[in-house]
Design an enzyme around this catalytic site. Structure first.
Site, PDB file in Angstrom:
ATOM      1  N   ALA A   1      50.082  31.680  47.682  1.00 32.91           N
ATOM      2  CA  ALA A   1      51.040  32.802  47.755  1.00 32.91           C
ATOM      3  C   ALA A   1      50.809  33.749  46.584  1.00 32.91           C
ATOM      4  CB  ALA A   1      52.479  32.266  47.724  1.00 32.91           C
TER       5      ALA A   1
ATOM      6  N   ARG B   1      27.183  61.421  17.761  1.00 34.44           N
ATOM      7  CA  ARG B   1      25.922  61.043  18.407  1.00 34.44           C
ATOM      8  C   ARG B   1      25.133  62.300  18.778  1.00 34.44           C
ATOM      9  NH1 ARG B   1      22.213  57.047  18.777  1.00 34.44           N
ATOM     10  NH2 ARG B   1      21.260  56.945  20.854  1.00 34.44           N
TER      11      ARG B   1
ATOM     12  N   TYR C   1      56.396  33.750  33.499  1.00 36.56           N
ATOM     13  CA  TYR C   1      57.012  34.182  34.770  1.00 36.56           C
ATOM     14  C   TYR C   1      56.206  33.536  35.894  1.00 36.56           C
ATOM     15  CZ  TYR C   1      58.299  37.792  38.304  1.00 36.56           C
ATOM     16  OH  TYR C   1      58.738  38.484  39.398  1.00 36.56           O
TER      17      TYR C   1
ATOM     18  N   THR D   1      48.938  44.222  43.456  1.00 33.14           N
ATOM     19  CA  THR D   1      47.601  44.848  43.435  1.00 33.14           C
ATOM     20  C   THR D   1      47.714  46.315  43.855  1.00 33.14           C
ATOM     21  OG1 THR D   1      47.160  44.372  45.754  1.00 33.14           O
ATOM     22  CG2 THR D   1      46.552  42.650  44.172  1.00 33.14           C
TER      23      THR D   1
ATOM     24  N   GLU E   1      51.121  42.030  38.828  1.00 29.13           N
ATOM     25  CA  GLU E   1      52.358  42.782  39.143  1.00 29.13           C
ATOM     26  C   GLU E   1      52.186  43.632  40.406  1.00 29.13           C
ATOM     27  OE1 GLU E   1      55.033  41.227  37.871  1.00 29.13           O
ATOM     28  OE2 GLU E   1      55.869  43.252  37.964  1.00 29.13           O
TER      29      GLU E   1
ATOM     30  N   PRO F   1      48.843  29.024  44.533  1.00 31.62           N
ATOM     31  CA  PRO F   1      47.487  29.034  45.107  1.00 31.62           C
ATOM     32  C   PRO F   1      47.456  29.716  46.483  1.00 31.62           C
ATOM     33  CG  PRO F   1      47.964  26.905  44.131  1.00 31.62           C
ATOM     34  CD  PRO F   1      49.222  27.705  44.024  1.00 31.62           C
TER      35      PRO F   1
ATOM     36  N   THR G   1      53.429  33.435  41.310  1.00 32.32           N
ATOM     37  CA  THR G   1      52.215  33.256  42.121  1.00 32.32           C
ATOM     38  C   THR G   1      51.863  31.778  42.323  1.00 32.32           C
ATOM     39  OG1 THR G   1      51.431  35.319  41.181  1.00 32.32           O
ATOM     40  CG2 THR G   1      49.794  33.964  42.296  1.00 32.32           C
TER      41      THR G   1
ATOM     42  N   TRP H   1      47.719  31.146  37.866  1.00 31.57           N
ATOM     43  CA  TRP H   1      47.505  32.386  37.078  1.00 31.57           C
ATOM     44  C   TRP H   1      48.742  32.787  36.309  1.00 31.57           C
ATOM     45  CZ3 TRP H   1      42.605  32.657  38.052  1.00 31.57           C
ATOM     46  CH2 TRP H   1      42.101  32.640  39.337  1.00 31.57           C
ATOM     47  N   ILE H   2      49.383  31.851  35.629  1.00 31.24           N
ATOM     48  CA  ILE H   2      50.627  32.212  34.956  1.00 31.24           C
ATOM     49  C   ILE H   2      50.351  32.564  33.489  1.00 31.24           C
ATOM     50  CG2 ILE H   2      52.990  31.461  34.395  1.00 31.24           C
ATOM     51  CD1 ILE H   2      52.278  31.877  37.471  1.00 31.24           C
TER      52      ILE H   2
HETATM   53  C1  LIG Z   1      45.075  37.116  34.368  1.00 31.14           C
HETATM   54  C2  LIG Z   1      46.172  36.991  35.347  1.00 31.14           C
HETATM   55  C3  LIG Z   1      47.485  36.872  34.912  1.00 31.14           C
HETATM   56  C4  LIG Z   1      48.520  36.734  35.842  1.00 31.14           C
HETATM   57  N1  LIG Z   1      49.800  36.520  35.398  1.00 31.14           N
HETATM   58  C5  LIG Z   1      50.773  36.186  36.293  1.00 31.14           C
HETATM   59  C6  LIG Z   1      52.063  35.765  35.853  1.00 31.14           C
HETATM   60  O1  LIG Z   1      52.353  35.743  34.657  1.00 31.14           O
HETATM   61  N2  LIG Z   1      52.970  35.383  36.791  1.00 31.14           N
HETATM   62  C7  LIG Z   1      52.689  35.399  38.121  1.00 31.14           C
HETATM   63  O2  LIG Z   1      53.549  35.026  38.906  1.00 31.14           O
HETATM   64  N3  LIG Z   1      51.469  35.797  38.582  1.00 31.14           N
HETATM   65  C8  LIG Z   1      50.509  36.184  37.697  1.00 31.14           C
HETATM   66  N4  LIG Z   1      49.267  36.555  38.126  1.00 31.14           N
HETATM   67  C9  LIG Z   1      49.004  36.562  39.561  1.00 31.14           C
HETATM   68  C10 LIG Z   1      48.872  37.968  40.130  1.00 31.14           C
HETATM   69  O3  LIG Z   1      50.114  38.596  40.175  1.00 31.14           O
HETATM   70  C11 LIG Z   1      48.196  37.817  41.509  1.00 31.14           C
HETATM   71  O4  LIG Z   1      46.845  37.481  41.249  1.00 31.14           O
HETATM   72  C12 LIG Z   1      48.300  39.062  42.336  1.00 31.14           C
HETATM   73  O5  LIG Z   1      49.613  39.267  42.755  1.00 31.14           O
HETATM   74  C13 LIG Z   1      47.396  39.016  43.574  1.00 31.14           C
HETATM   75  O6  LIG Z   1      47.531  37.829  44.269  1.00 31.14           O
HETATM   76  P1  LIG Z   1      46.243  36.974  44.668  1.00 31.14           P
HETATM   77  O7  LIG Z   1      45.445  36.772  43.426  1.00 31.14           O
HETATM   78  O8  LIG Z   1      46.698  35.771  45.378  1.00 31.14           O
HETATM   79  O9  LIG Z   1      45.410  37.895  45.608  1.00 31.14           O
HETATM   80  P2  LIG Z   1      45.620  38.116  47.185  1.00 31.14           P
HETATM   81  O10 LIG Z   1      47.042  38.391  47.479  1.00 31.14           O
HETATM   82  O11 LIG Z   1      44.967  37.016  47.929  1.00 31.14           O
HETATM   83  O12 LIG Z   1      44.799  39.448  47.381  1.00 31.14           O
HETATM   84  C14 LIG Z   1      43.366  39.487  47.382  1.00 31.14           C
HETATM   85  C15 LIG Z   1      42.947  40.910  47.752  1.00 31.14           C
HETATM   86  O13 LIG Z   1      43.432  41.231  49.048  1.00 31.14           O
HETATM   87  C16 LIG Z   1      44.266  42.383  49.006  1.00 31.14           C
HETATM   88  N5  LIG Z   1      45.387  42.169  49.921  1.00 31.14           N
HETATM   89  C17 LIG Z   1      46.337  41.218  49.841  1.00 31.14           C
HETATM   90  N6  LIG Z   1      47.202  41.334  50.851  1.00 31.14           N
HETATM   91  C18 LIG Z   1      46.812  42.390  51.576  1.00 31.14           C
HETATM   92  C19 LIG Z   1      47.310  43.023  52.746  1.00 31.14           C
HETATM   93  N7  LIG Z   1      48.422  42.599  53.360  1.00 31.14           N
HETATM   94  N8  LIG Z   1      46.642  44.094  53.228  1.00 31.14           N
HETATM   95  C20 LIG Z   1      45.537  44.570  52.607  1.00 31.14           C
HETATM   96  N9  LIG Z   1      45.016  44.008  51.505  1.00 31.14           N
HETATM   97  C21 LIG Z   1      45.646  42.929  50.987  1.00 31.14           C
HETATM   98  C22 LIG Z   1      44.729  42.479  47.574  1.00 31.14           C
HETATM   99  O14 LIG Z   1      45.073  43.818  47.222  1.00 31.14           O
HETATM  100  C23 LIG Z   1      43.518  41.975  46.822  1.00 31.14           C
HETATM  101  O15 LIG Z   1      42.583  43.018  46.654  1.00 31.14           O
HETATM  102  C24 LIG Z   1      48.230  36.742  37.216  1.00 31.14           C
HETATM  103  C25 LIG Z   1      46.913  36.906  37.653  1.00 31.14           C
HETATM  104  C26 LIG Z   1      45.887  36.999  36.747  1.00 31.14           C
HETATM  105  C27 LIG Z   1      44.481  37.097  37.251  1.00 31.14           C
END
Ligand SMILES: Cc1cc2nc3c(=O)[nH]c(=O)nc-3n(C[C@H](O)[C@H](O)[C@H](O)COP(=O)(O)OP(=O)(O)OC[C@H]3O[C@@H](n4cnc5c(N)ncnc54)[C@H](O)[C@@H]3O)c2cc1C
Length: 557
Positions: A131, A270, A124, A369, A367, A129, A127, A162-163
């Protein structure tokens, strides 16, 4: 929906498969080697072997037509085994969701049948870099290729990050911007111009393959645009959030319980200071009991939401967000406490709780945060507060009070206090316009989730008492156990809403000295402060149930 017997059989097959193919030593080795056991994942999905994917594919396409409740049960069971493997299977669930909700009949027939017949693995790809939480910042593009005035296909360019299954999937659902907005496309493995990176070196779920994807002029035919109409992508993603968040919520429950199920038996063997740890209240009431109560409150919410989705109440996105938030936060805390519960052994690889703790960490990130869940919950329920002129949670409280009148031992009166306090906090926030502080908005999301879960757990205790609980519902605890858990959790929820509400409303300047005493009265602080009476004996009771020290022991899940 599956028949009860079929669901039980599926869970039994899953357990047997795991026992044979994924014993602890194998999990530890694969985790240390940072390896996705592709053959095992394929066998799980293959229709000739375990065929777990068949569960969620509608019968008309060769699947078993499992409902939301069935998928929750299976997801929890997979997470108990290994969250990395569960994520690999989830990726196909997620990858095919846009097809399930938005595809044309022809597309559904092709792709859903292939998942059922060939065990096709999906990924799926949403996500990017730049977005993550904000998918509106999407940069991947799908440029229409027009011939004789007709769009015959699209050229996809961009990157995904991160897919899950990124390096191993057979097909990918990819979100890309068309001239009319974000849209889902199906891209097959091996498409010209499509590449993936090496797997990420991750903190946890190391048995799951996670990789970045790159698209350079990847051509797909127009029939790969899901639904055949551009610009539907975000709606199609939204349409299943309730359901997909429940799956991740189930992961939190499964992993949290998997950790506790290692800590509980360990503590009976234990011996420290002359007796087993399980007999020490300072141990059980800190490291085990609070986590059991939070997990079971989350379970009540998950089951209630799953049942409502299956009953056709819509996608219930906010309820899905509450379920995910509560269950994954509880799962994380339970796994973390389980490391402590095993002491030095908990800190080693051999006892697996540290692996579970690393694994379950992802559930509060992917899915959506936890912070995005807080925002989603808060924004939606804020509207309910405004539309009802502040009565929404008072009304919920009154329903719980009526429940308490019928069943005075399920904690519904204290859950009602949490709801009344919530209504007061929200009203104060409205009058003083405090949602301009993002922190207040997000904290409201947390308090709402706690209060609603307390209500849900009280209702679950009543369903049990009235013999109306869904036959597929988890039955680890009997009626008395659920009622005690409900009383324990309701006290926590009421205190949290009232005291943290007071703290942050005052902290944001929402109440002055003259108004404070009226605000405190509205919160019903004296009643909330009296509610913990009996807490220790309720915790003693649940500990006795967990450790089979009561006449009627806990029923196996
Ligand atoms: C192991 C793994 C598997 C994954 N699998 C998939 C997949 O199969 N398909 C897919 O599409 N994606 C996948 N992802 C991506 C995942 O869904 C994203 O990492 C997640 O949605 C968060 O996005 P980001 O990492 O860019 O963090 P960011 O959006 O940059 O967020 C960083 C931090 O800031 C906080 N934050 C963000 N926006 C706000 C706001 N407006 N206000 C306050 N706080 C905020 C967040 O809660 C978080 O704590 C995967 C990620 C990982 C690590």
């Amino acid at each position: 929906m599956l028949a009860y017997k079929t669901l039980k059989l599926s869970i039994k097959s899953l357990r047997e498969f795991a026992k044979k193919r994924l014993p602890d030593e194998t999990l530890i080795e694969l985790d240390e080697r940072d390896e996705c056991p592709l053959e095992i994942v394929r066998d799980m999905c293959s229709p000739d072997k375990l065929g777990i994917q068949l569960l969620f594919i509608p019968e008309e396409f060769g699947g078993m037509g499992g409902g939301t409740f069935d998928v929750y049960c299976i997801c929890e069971e997979m997470a108990r085994i290994d969250l990395g493997i569960a994520t690999s299977v989830l990726a196909t669930f997620l990858g095919s969701d846009p097809i399930m909700v938005g595809a044309t009949p022809e597309q559904k027939k092709v792709w859903l049948s292939r998942i059922a017949d060939e065990g096709l693995l999906f990924a799926y790809g949403a996500t990017e870099p730049e977005a993550g939480s904000d998918l509106g910042a999407l940069r991947t593009t799908a440029e229409p290729v027009v011939k004789d005035g007709r769009t015959v296909g699209y050229n996809i360019n961009g990157n995904k990050q991160w897919i899950s299954n990124g390096g191993v999937a057979d097909a990918y659902t990819v979100l890309a911007n068309t001239p009319s907005g974000p849209s889902w496309f199906i891209v097959e493995k091996g498409a010209k111009g499509f590449t993936h990176d090496e797997p990420e070196n991750k903190h946890g779920i190391r048995l799951s393959n996670t990789a970045a994807l790159a698209f350079t002029d990847v051509y797909v035919d127009a029939n790969r645009l899901i639904g055949g109409v551009e610009g539907q992508g975000l709606n199609q993603a939204q349409a299943v959030f309730g359901y997909t968040r429940l799956m991740v919520a189930a992961f939190g429950l499964g992993a949290g319980w998997a950790a506790l199920e290692r800590a509980i038996p360990y503590s009976t063997k234990r011996i420290q200071a002359g007796s087993p740890l399980s007999e020490k209240q300072g141990y059980t009431h800190k490291l085990i009991l609070p986590h059991v109560a939070r997990l079971e409150a989350a379970r009540a919410y998950v089951e209630e939401t799953a049942q409502r989705i299956d009953a056709g109440e819509g996608s219930l996105n906010t309820e899905g967000a509450i379920a995910k938030y509560m269950a994954t936060e509880a799962g994380n805390q339970a796994a973390e406490a389980s490391i402590q519960a095993l002491g030095g052994y908990g800190y080693t690889h051999e006892y697996l709780v540290e692996k579970i703790s690393r694994d379950v960490r992802i559930t509060t990130i992917y899915e959506g945060t936890s912070e995005i869940m807080e925002m989603t919950i808060s924004r939606d329920r804020w509207q309910s507060h405004l539309k009802t002129r502040g009565q929404h949670y008072h009304d919920c409280a009154r329903e719980l009070e009526a429940l308490h009148a019928r069943h005075p031992n399920v904690g519904a009166n204290v859950a009602a206090l949490a709801h009344h306090a919530l209504a007061e906090v929200m009203e104060k926030a409205r009058v003083a316009r405090l949602t301009r502080f993002q922190h207040i908005l997000l904290r409201l999301g947390e308090w709402i989730a706690y209060a609603e879960s307390a209500g849900s757990l009280a209702r679950r205790a009543v369903l049990f008492a009235e013999n109306k609980l869904n036959e597929k519902a988890n039955r680890r605890f009997d009626g008395a156990g659920i009622a005690a858990l409900s009383r324990i959790f309701a006290r926590e929820a009421a205190l949290k809403v009232a005291e943290e509400g007071l703290r942050w409303i005052a902290g944001a300047g929402g109440v002055n000295d003259a108004e404070m005493s009226t605000f405190e009265t509205g919160l019903q602080l004296p009643a909330i402060h009296r509610a913990p009476a009996g807490l220790i004996s309720d915790m003693d009771y649940v500990a006795d149930v967990l450790y089979a020290r009561v006449a009627k022991p806990a029923v196996a899940a």
